[in-house]
Design a protein around this motif. Structure first.
Motif: not given
Lengths: 398, 445
Positions: B120-142
């Motif tokens: 999941l981290k890799e997907i975030t990185r490859q979509l260049n969405l690291e800044n968008v996600v920031g420090d959010k905590v998600f309940g589930s993978f989905a």
């Protein structure tokens, strides 16, 4: 490379194969090369010397030293970092926990000016230990060139053959290179190479000849042979030093050294005594049989009653039950009865020394069963110390 | 850049200048061919997989241009060209104008992303969405994944960018806990949220057995098989094409000479034999590349063209028996132990043995009058036995425990009789009595 031949003996063909595989600096090479051969056949030495002499950017890792994936990956990255910033200036320590991070950081580091456009070599020595680490390391390293999309070649050095490395679902096959063992002529050449300057090369070569004559059928490991050559040379030179013979009296020299080498095979070669003890033996000319060896029987000092318990355990383990009456009825008064508690302590201490082992389950409270696991020679030595002739009591020797 | 034929006219300096030219061109030849053999450069042609290629490129276009979600598995043995196929298809896809601006690619590999969190981290990185996600905590993978895909939605349009997921070593993802990543990817590809293409590459033919029921039901069951289904004549054509220089090579005359040489090689009988032997062992192109690379290694300025002998040498190097090589380097005592084990295997029909049994068998040999030279002490013989264990030529039946002494531990020999006899033939300076003992254990005959 003319001077390489003087540094690396008897390995011209392997050196030339490796050199042609490496090719020019900026050319691609095989993504992975697997080099195998017996221990002390020069794999590590040749690879290291070649990479250093050709000044190719490389990282040398030992998989025994870096036995977890994190240690291995972090060290590779940090060494590469040092390579690229070779102008000094201590850069920060890179941490890396997973192979994914490793690939990402590797790509970053190899973008540096000093490292791009050249093949970077990663050498993994004692690669057989990779099989015991995380399962994705070995297949990952085999395809590192593809995963990182960089010009990198990984070399694996091992004494185990490639077929034992291949994972179940297959992997990227490396190029397999064999480092042949040294022939007896090569061994002679290499061993004669480190002759001390005070003596002539022929004198030393004759000594090596004798040494190989005694040890070659048993051991071909270059490291062991070198160690033995160095240890026993003073004894060989003794007649010459004392003036009893000159360098050419081969028969006298041989008669002096041959029994000594045979004794070395039973002691130093087996690591029964240490090399410093061996050197002392040569200087003081004592009989090595009197030396306190490193093996079990001379170091274990058991209390008097424990020795009898051990002997009894051995007899009980090896004699069939029906013969007990035959052996023990008459002599039953000889062994004094000690209190029950003390017997139990002595038995547990014998178990800790691994002279007895527990057979059956731990939860059998009323009657734990033991088995004696010492060899015949050991028990004879123990029995001798209490003046007990154990052979008379053993069924197999009747 | 000088033209080759200018120098050819000056006959007195012909050989020296030819050498200079050769050196420079050879370096270029090495560069091009090495890139082709070792690095799988993307310019290579597709051999025999045109149908599969068409299938794949159509599928990708449907996702990229028409916004249709799809999933497909590319299945084929190692070295059959799966990665090459997908890379080729992606390259062609990105050449279409509207695709290159819109479509995003995420490349995942089962060897690198060993659990779903890292994936999941890799997907975030490859979509260049690291800044968008920031420090959010998600309940589930989905939740996390759908957040990422939502973030790709363009400002004015309601539909989001198509994303192509390429999962290499797909079977390794099936070993993750609950197969969460696969479930979610396939789930999204079935529901109409985002145009998604999931392309899995695997070498396991039984990949569908590995998928859980809920994952399998969301998968479209589309499979593309790459089975190396070409015959020997086509193999020869591939050989010729792989070794030839491309038309863009700077010197036409050298290219012609080189390619003519390759043509002669293709027609040479011994070369055909070598290739036939190689083809019979392994069809895939990767092993062909290794053979060609080894032959290319022998090309130098004094030996500027690949010859049949080079290919034969290369084949020799590729097909060595490694265990026989290891036996070649053993000491005579160790060979004697192996022969003793061979006799035990013959007498007791491959039952496991222990050191004491091997030692007794060896003593039977030593006690014959002429063989007292092999009368070594038992600990010396034990050290030789342990060396064989270290080389993994013998293996304990169960893991070493303190309950049994080392001499009585049961072992198995990992060499068979033919290997031993072949190795003995090649063993240097094998004493005749040892060799005779190997052929027959009966001392009184």
């Amino acid at each position: 490379m003319p001077h390489l031949e003087n540094v690396v003996l008897c390995r011209e063909s392997q050196v030339s194969i490796l050199q042609s595989l490496f090719g020019e600096r900026h050319h691609f090479s095989f993504p992975s090369i697997f080099i195998y051969g017996h221990t002390a056949s020069g794999k590590t030495y040749v690879t290291q010397t070649l990479l250093k002499t050709l000044e190719l950017p490389h990282v040398f890792m030992n998989c025994v030293e870096c036995f977890t994936s994190r240690l291995l990956l972090e060290q590779i990255l940090n060494k590469l970092n040092h390579l690229r910033s070779s102008e000094g200036g201590c850069s920060t320590h890179i941490t890396c926990e997973t192979f994914n991070d490793f690939v990402r950081l590797f790509k970053q580091i190899t973008k540096a000016e000093s490292l791009k456009d050249q093949t970077v070599y990663i050498v993994l020595d004692k690669a057989e230990y990779l099989r015991d680490m995380e399962a994705n390391l070995l297949p990952g390293f085999l395809r590192l060139q593809e995963l990182t999309d960089r010009n990198v070649t990984v070399l694996f050095l091992s004494e185990i053959v490639w077929e034992k490395f291949r994972p179940n679902t297959g992997c990227f096959e490396p190029f397999v290179l064999y480092f042949p063992d040294y022939s007896i002529g090569n061994l002679q050449k290499i061993l004669s190479h480190d002759h001390p300057p005070e003596y002539s090369a022929d004198f030393y070569a004759a000594y090596i000849n004798i040494l190989l004559g005694v040890f070659y059928t048993v051991c071909r490991d270059l490291k062991e042979l070198r160690h033995l050559a160095v240890l026993n040379f003073p004894k060989y030179c003794e007649p010459v030093v004392k003036g009893e013979a000159n360098e050419r009296d081969t028969r006298k020299l041989w008669r002096n050294i041959e029994p000594h080498l045979k004794r070395a095979m039973q002691t130093v070669y087996l690591r029964e005594i240490s090399s410093s003890q061996w050197e002392k033996v040569q200087k003081d000319d004592t009989d090595p049989a009197q030396l306190k060896g490193l093996s079990a029987y001379t170091h274990v000092e058991l209390p008097y009653y424990s020795k009898f318990i051990l002997i009894a355990a051995y007899l009980a383990s090896y004699n069939p039950a029906r013969t007990d009456k035959r052996f023990f009825l008459k002599h039953h008064g000889k062994i004094k009865k000690t209190s029950f508690l003390k017997k139990h302590e002595k038995i547990t201490s014998l178990v800790t020394l691994q002279l007895l082992t527990l057979v059956g389950h731990d939860d059998q409270l009323d009657g734990p069963k033991y088995k004696c696991t010492v060899s015949l020679d050991f028990i004879r030595a123990i029995a001798r110390t209490v003046n007990f002739d154990i052979i008379k009591y053993l069924y197999d020797f009747l | 850049m000088f033209h080759g034929f200018q120098f050819v006219k000056m006959s007195s300096r012909k050989s020296k200048s030819n050498n200079l030219i050769h050196a420079e061109y050879l370096s270029q030849v090495q560069r091009i061919l090495r890139e082709r053999f070792c690095h799988q450069s993307p310019h290579s042609n597709l051999f025999g997989v045109q149908v599969q290629y068409k299938h794949l490129i159509e599928l990708l276009k449907r996702t990229a241009i028409h916004g249709e979600s799809n999933s497909v598995l590319i299945i084929g043995p190692r070295g059959s060209g799966k990665t090459m196929l997908i890379n080729h298809a992606l390259k062609e896809l990105m050449e279409v104008e509207e695709v290159s601006e819109n479509v995003l690619q995420v490349h995942l590999n089962g060897l690198l992303q060993i659990n779903d969190k890292i994936a999941l981290k890799e997907i975030t990185r490859q979509l260049n969405l690291e800044n968008v996600v920031g420090d959010k905590v998600f309940g589930s993978f989905a939740e996390n994944l759908s957040f990422l895909l939502e973030a790709l939605k363009r400002g004015d349009r309601s539909s989001s960018c198509p994303v192509i997921f390429i999962l290499d070593e797909f079977d390794l993802f099936a070993h993750h806990k609950n197969q969460t990543l696969l479930y979610n990817l396939f789930d999204i590809s079935q529901s109409a949220q985002t145009p998604l293409a999931v392309i899995g590459l695997t070498c396991r033919l039984d990949i569908l057995e590995l998928l859980e029921k809920r994952v399998k039901s969301r998968f479209s069951h589309r499979q593309i098989h790459l089975m190396n289904s070409f015959g020997f004549p086509q193999y020869l054509k591939i050989f010729k094409e792989q070794l030839s220089l491309p038309a863009e090579f700077p010197d036409k005359i050298f290219t012609e000479k080189w390619n003519e040489n390759v043509q002669c090689l293709t027609e040479d009988r011994s070369v055909r034999e070598v290739l036939q032997k190689h083809f019979n062992v392994s069809k895939n192109l990767r092993s062909l590349h290794m053979l060609l690379m080894l032959a290319l290694n022998r090309v130098t300025t004094s030996h500027p063209f690949v010859t049949a002998a080079d290919l034969m040498e290369a084949n020799q190097l590729c097909s060595m028996d490694s265990k026989a090589n290891i036996v070649h380097g053993l000491s005579v005592l160790e060979i004697c132990l192996i022969i003793a084990m061979k006799h035990l295997n013959d007498i007791y029909e491959e039952e496991p043995f222990n050191f004491q049994m091997v030692y007794n068998e060896f003593q039977k040999f030593v006690q014959r009058k002429a063989h007292s030279v092999y009368n070594f002490e038992k600990p010396v013989v034990m050290k030789a036995f342990e060396h064989l264990q270290q080389l993994e030529l013998i293996r304990p039946m169960e893991r070493t425990s303190v309950n049994t002494q080392r001499e009585y531990q049961l072992m198995k020999l990992l060499l068979d009789n033919t290997q031993i006899m072949n190795a003995l033939q090649k063993y240097p300076n094998c004493p005749t009595d040892v060799r005779q003992w190997a052929t027959s254990s009966l001392s009184w005959l």
